[in-house]
Each structure stands twice: as structure tokens, then as C-alpha cells.
Design an enzyme around this catalytic site. Structure first.
Site, PDB file in Angstrom:
ATOM      1  N   GLU A  75      -6.639 -27.410  28.718  1.00  0.00           N
ATOM      2  CA  GLU A  75      -7.798 -28.257  28.428  1.00  0.00           C
ATOM      3  C   GLU A  75      -7.426 -29.428  27.520  1.00  0.00           C
ATOM      4  O   GLU A  75      -8.178 -30.386  27.401  1.00  0.00           O
ATOM      5  CB  GLU A  75      -8.916 -27.425  27.793  1.00  0.00           C
ATOM      6  CG  GLU A  75      -9.515 -26.387  28.742  1.00  0.00           C
ATOM      7  CD  GLU A  75     -10.674 -25.650  28.107  1.00  0.00           C
ATOM      8  OE1 GLU A  75     -11.730 -26.270  27.878  1.00  0.00           O
ATOM      9  OE2 GLU A  75     -10.518 -24.434  27.840  1.00  0.00           O
TER      10      GLU A  75
ATOM     11  N   THR B 196       1.035  -4.139   4.402  1.00  0.00           N
ATOM     12  CA  THR B 196       0.724  -4.423   5.807  1.00  0.00           C
ATOM     13  C   THR B 196       0.080  -5.792   6.034  1.00  0.00           C
ATOM     14  O   THR B 196       0.137  -6.325   7.140  1.00  0.00           O
ATOM     15  CB  THR B 196      -0.212  -3.343   6.379  1.00  0.00           C
ATOM     16  OG1 THR B 196      -1.417  -3.286   5.603  1.00  0.00           O
ATOM     17  CG2 THR B 196       0.473  -1.980   6.383  1.00  0.00           C
ATOM     18  N   ASP B 197      -0.523  -6.389   5.011  1.00  0.00           N
ATOM     19  CA  ASP B 197      -1.265  -7.633   5.218  1.00  0.00           C
ATOM     20  C   ASP B 197      -0.383  -8.768   5.731  1.00  0.00           C
ATOM     21  O   ASP B 197      -0.803  -9.556   6.581  1.00  0.00           O
ATOM     22  CB  ASP B 197      -1.952  -8.074   3.916  1.00  0.00           C
ATOM     23  CG  ASP B 197      -3.187  -7.260   3.603  1.00  0.00           C
ATOM     24  OD1 ASP B 197      -3.566  -6.413   4.432  1.00  0.00           O
ATOM     25  OD2 ASP B 197      -3.779  -7.467   2.530  1.00  0.00           O
TER      26      ASP B 197
ATOM     27  N   THR C  95       0.816  -1.214   0.000  1.00  0.00           N
ATOM     28  CA  THR C  95       0.000   0.000   0.000  1.00  0.00           C
ATOM     29  C   THR C  95       0.848   1.262   0.000  1.00  0.00           C
ATOM     30  O   THR C  95       0.476   2.270  -0.594  1.00  0.00           O
ATOM     31  CB  THR C  95      -0.930   0.005   1.228  1.00  0.00           C
ATOM     32  OG1 THR C  95      -1.739  -1.176   1.200  1.00  0.00           O
ATOM     33  CG2 THR C  95      -1.835   1.223   1.235  1.00  0.00           C
TER      34      THR C  95
ATOM     35  N   LYS D  35      -1.050  -7.248  12.816  1.00  0.00           N
ATOM     36  CA  LYS D  35      -2.043  -6.344  12.247  1.00  0.00           C
ATOM     37  C   LYS D  35      -3.380  -6.660  12.899  1.00  0.00           C
ATOM     38  O   LYS D  35      -3.869  -7.785  12.820  1.00  0.00           O
ATOM     39  CB  LYS D  35      -2.129  -6.503  10.724  1.00  0.00           C
ATOM     40  CG  LYS D  35      -3.066  -5.493  10.062  1.00  0.00           C
ATOM     41  CD  LYS D  35      -3.010  -5.585   8.540  1.00  0.00           C
ATOM     42  CE  LYS D  35      -3.918  -4.520   7.920  1.00  0.00           C
ATOM     43  NZ  LYS D  35      -3.843  -4.508   6.443  1.00  0.00           N
TER      44      LYS D  35
ATOM     45  N   SER E  25       0.998  -7.192  -0.692  1.00  0.00           N
ATOM     46  CA  SER E  25       1.584  -8.131   0.270  1.00  0.00           C
ATOM     47  C   SER E  25       0.780  -9.407   0.429  1.00  0.00           C
ATOM     48  O   SER E  25       1.286 -10.391   0.967  1.00  0.00           O
ATOM     49  CB  SER E  25       1.794  -7.460   1.628  1.00  0.00           C
ATOM     50  OG  SER E  25       0.577  -7.158   2.258  1.00  0.00           O
TER      51      SER E  25
ATOM     52  N   TYR F  22      -7.690   1.117  -4.103  1.00  0.00           N
ATOM     53  CA  TYR F  22      -6.352   1.455  -4.592  1.00  0.00           C
ATOM     54  C   TYR F  22      -5.683   0.214  -5.153  1.00  0.00           C
ATOM     55  O   TYR F  22      -6.098  -0.916  -4.891  1.00  0.00           O
ATOM     56  CB  TYR F  22      -5.486   2.062  -3.481  1.00  0.00           C
ATOM     57  CG  TYR F  22      -5.168   1.118  -2.356  1.00  0.00           C
ATOM     58  CD1 TYR F  22      -4.024   0.320  -2.369  1.00  0.00           C
ATOM     59  CD2 TYR F  22      -6.025   0.998  -1.265  1.00  0.00           C
ATOM     60  CE1 TYR F  22      -3.729  -0.553  -1.345  1.00  0.00           C
ATOM     61  CE2 TYR F  22      -5.745   0.122  -0.223  1.00  0.00           C
ATOM     62  CZ  TYR F  22      -4.601  -0.649  -0.274  1.00  0.00           C
ATOM     63  OH  TYR F  22      -4.330  -1.519   0.740  1.00  0.00           O
TER      64      TYR F  22
END
Length: 367
Positions: free
Chosen positions: A322, A132-133, A53, A205, A99, A66
Site C-alpha cells: 500500500e 523477559t521484557d 524476573t 514476548k 530488563s 516482585y
């Protein structure tokens, strides 16, 4: 008649006037040389651009639409006022992708280029621009294979370069500022966005569109940065990087997402498909249904390493709460989310670590 005194004074004035351009030129040359010396004394930062981005341009398909990776790294740097005063910058375009398309090939290319740059003393630090992903995954991979103490910083943006109030330039400036700071040495790979400095292990993220999307819910930030200062609030920790696989290959590890009415089909299918490891994004503290647990037991008997993580956004996946991890030979991911647990398991398997005991020890070593 004009007196000798007047003529002498006139000559002095004319000489001074005639020398003004030369003196001005000499001053400009001296100033340029001083600037060059100052620039040469700045840290050398290699910028590796991968797209994302931060290199995006707006698209008309929606108000926030975008296309990622539409601007080059060189253009990106050119749009950051004052960054040239922080460091000597060299920019290379490693890839130019969104990304979500990040892959092992780019990871290995980045790791090898960083290793080469430091081995040949081409740079004092590296800054990577990234979407950023999957930024946290790239950062975590590199953090586990880079063996030098020089800073490696990842940065990006939530808004494309053409957006109103684009956040990329400020993030880029602060990433270079952290990279150039001596305090950043020995801290492994760091992620810098929105005035926060975060560790590769801790950062995630946490929001789809918010600017302050990156947080470290389990470990907290390691420091803060603004245009004036860099402040680290945690001590440097010892690091134990893993060897980078020489064949640039990572074993197949699948993530299986836990949910209500969960069966074992995805687990069984992963085993049939040749997975060497499975990470369960379990419910709560990494829990699964009894049916899925039976599938995990079958996977273990087939020689597949099974790691329990959690789909919850924060908190540790602890051993033997558990689920009886000791009985089934399972690994608890501790603070690592499923995507980071997958990467660490891939690297451990590639480094010959195959027993639950060795793998569990490695998962806990970074804390």
C-alpha cells in the site's frame, strides 16, 4: 588349646576387619577421582547473569508483585538440582537489573565478555540469564555481532524465584542442557524457555504474564528440549554477523508508533533531535496516514533512513503493497518487529550501511 588352624583363621578375620576402614577410604577416594574425571569431561559453560524476573523476589505490594534482580547468579545456579551433572559451570554477574532497564552498555559488556571467553577458550558455551521484557532485543543484538559458532543461550522466567511453582530452575536447567549439546553449535544466539528452543530473530514476548509467553510467530521454533532430550527441527543456516562498533556506540534510531488520526509531529521531532534512523511501527502491513507519510518523505530528504515495520503481532511487512517504498526510498522490515528493526538499523548504520538498497538487502539476508 586352640588349634593352629583356628588361630590362623582368627588372624585372617582380624586382619580383614582391621583393613575395612582403609578399604572403605580407598573406595571413597577412587569414587571421588572418577567423579572428578567425569566432571572434567563435561562441557564448560560460562553463565553470565544480568538480573530479571528469574533473579527476582516476591514483594507484598500485590499478589503477583516482585522485585527483579534480587538474587545473584550464583544463588540462582545453586537452586537448580542436577545442573552440575550437565556441565562445568562458571558464574559471573554482569549486571543485576530489571530488563526494562537493559541498555547498550550492558549489551556491549556481554558481547565483549563472550568474545573474550571464546577467544581465550575459557568456555565451550555461554548461558545468559535475563529478564523477559527485553530478552528478544538482547538476543537479537548479540546474534548480529557474535561471530563464533559456539552456543550462546538466553533464558529467564516469568515468575520470581520465590513464587509458587517458579519456572526459573527448569528453564535454567534446560538452557544449560541446550548449551552443552553439540547440535546447538553454529545456530547463533538461541532463547530457551518452557521446553522450546527459539531463534533470536524469530522469538518475541507475546503475553504479559503467561508462562508460555515466548513464540516465534513468523519463523517458528527451531527445536524442543526437556530434561532427557534436545531435538532441533531446523537445519543450521549460514550467518553473516556485523562488526561490533569499536567505540561501543550505536546511532540514534527512534520508533514512532502508528495509530488512527496519526500526524507527523513525532517523525519531524525525531529528525530535529538528530535521529539517523526512524522505525515506523505502522498499522497493518506497516501503513501510515497520508500526513505521516509526508513526514517520512521529509525525513528521507533530510538524510534519515526510514524503516516501515508493523505494530501487529505477526506477519511480514512487505515492500510496495500500500506504500510505494521505491518511490519514497523506504525500507520494509520484512519479519522483524519494530524493536528488532531498530537494533538492526543501528548496527547497519554503525557499520557504514546507509543506502535504502543496502539496508533492505541486510533486512532480507537473515531469512
Amino acid at each position: 588349646m586352640v588349634s593352629v588352624r583356628v588361630l590362623s583363621l582368627l588372624g585372617t578375620i582380624l586382619t580383614a576387619v582391621s583393613m575395612q576402614p582403609a578399604l572403605a577410604h580407598a573406595g571413597q577416594v577412587g569414587s571421588a577421582i572418577a567423579t572428578m574425571h567425569k566432571q572434567d569431561s563435561l562441557p564448560r559453560v560460562l553463565v553470565l547473569a544480568t538480573g530479571g524476573t528469574i533473579s527476582g523476589k516476591a514483594d507484598t505490594r500485590s499478589a503477583i508483585g516482585y522485585d527483579a534482580g534480587a538474587v545473584s547468579g550464583q544463588q540462582l545456579i545453586a537452586g537448580v538440582p542436577g545442573v552440575e551433572k550437565l556441565a562445568q559451570l562458571q558464574v559471573e554477574q554482569v549486571s543485576n537489573i530489571a530488563s526494562q532497564n537493559m541498555n547498550n552498555q550492558v549489551w556491549f559488556k556481554l558481547a565483549e565478555r563472550i568474545r573474550q571467553a571464546f577467544a581465550k577458550n575459557e568456555a565451550d558455551a555461554v548461558v545468559i540469564t535475563h529478564g523477559t521484557d527485553t530478552m528478544e532485543e538482547t538476543a537479537f543484538f548479540l546474534d548480529n555481532v557474535i561471530r563464533v559458532s559456539r552456543p550462546v543461550i538466553l533464558t529467564g522466567a516469568m515468575r520470581p524465584s520465590t513464587a509458587i511453582s517458579a519456572d526459573g530452575p527448569a528453564n535454567m536447567y534446560e538452557a544449560v542442557k541446550v548449551a552443552a549439546d553439540p547440535q546447538a553449535r553454529g545456530r547463533g544466539v538461541l532463547v530457551v524457555l518452557n521446553d522450546a528452543i527459539q531463534s533470536a530473530r524469530g522469538v518475541s514476548k507475546m503475553h504479559t504474564t503467561e508462562l508460555q509467553t515466548f513464540h516465534s510467530p513468523n519463523l517458528g521454533v527451531v527445536g524442543y528440549v526437556d530434561p532427557a532430550t534436545v531435538r532441533f527441527i531446523t537445519a543450521v543456516k549460514p550467518r553473516q554477523p556485523l562488526a561490533l562498533p569499536v567505540d561501543h556506540m550505536l546511532p540514534q534510531v527512534q520508533i514512532v508508533y502508528g495509530h488512527a488520526d496519526m500526524d507527523a509531529r513525532q517523525i519531524d521531532d525525531a529528525v530535529k533531535d538528530g535521529a539517523r534512523g526512524i522505525v515506523i511501527a505502522g498499522m497493518g502491513d506497516g501503513n501510515v496516514s497520508d500526513t505521516a507519510l509526508a513526514g517520512m518523505e521529509r525525513a528521507r530528504k533530510a538524510g534519515v533512513v526510514v524503516v516501515r515495520s508493523t505494530r501487529v503481532g505477526s506477519g511480514f511487512t512487505n515492500r510496495n503493497v500500500e506504500v510505494d517504498d521505491d518511490r519514497y526510498g523506504l525500507v520494509a522490515s520484512m519479519d522483524l518487529n519494530p524493536q528488532k528493526a531498530r537494533i538492526l538499523l543501528q548496527l547497519l548504520l554503525a557499520n557504514g550501511k546507509t543506502t535504502p538498497e543496502d539496508i533492505q538487502s541486510a533486512f532480507q539476508a537473515g531469512l
